[in-house]
Design a protein around this motif. Structure first.
Motif: not given
Length: 147
Positions: A120-129
């Motif tokens: 996302e943009g300039e960083w990594w995003v983690d979570g449940y999908t």
């Protein structure tokens, strides 16, 4: 120029969930998929600019087996329930890396959720999908361990 900065930022990111070497490899695979889905060519041209190509419908098939794509617009959550906080909205065709799966709240009859990472943009995003919205074929996908 922003994409080059984003790629530089991606190479330094680490997660406490994965070793730095494995995370770096996963990030490079995911970034490659992001660039393919955006229709970008990997080579630099004169004056340090990136060459652009028209979006390709075969971007998903050209990606590594470790990169999956959303089948519709969905969300990434802090836990495996739709009542949890939304970390980010995902668009149809969003490239994702899957770390593991979790049995959670059923979404359209499917109770498998994946712990995913995306750019996302300039960083990594983690979570449940929700597994219902990822092109895994079957849920849980064989070869992906339980969280």
């Amino acid at each position: 120029m922003r994409l080059v900065a984003a790629m530089d930022a991606a190479s330094g990111g680490e997660s406490d969930q994965t070793s730095p070497v494995a995370k770096s490899w996963k990030e490079s695979q995911l970034m490659r998929a992001v660039m393919k889905s955006a229709g970008l060519l990997g080579g630099l041209v004169t004056a340090g600019m990136l060459a652009l190509a028209p979006p390709s419908s075969s971007a998903a098939s050209a990606a590594s087996d470790d990169v999956f794509f959303t089948t519709q617009a969905t969300k990434q959550y802090t836990c495996a329930k739709t009542t949890c906080r939304v970390k980010r909205n995902l668009f149809k065709g969003q490239p994702l890396s899957i770390d593991c799966y979790y049995v959670g709240q059923p979404v359209s009859g499917n109770s498998i959720w994946y712990y995913t990472t995306t750019w996302e943009g300039e960083w990594w995003v983690d979570g449940y999908t929700p597994g219902q919205h990822i092109n895994t074929g079957t849920d849980p996908r064989p070869g992906i361990s339980r969280c």
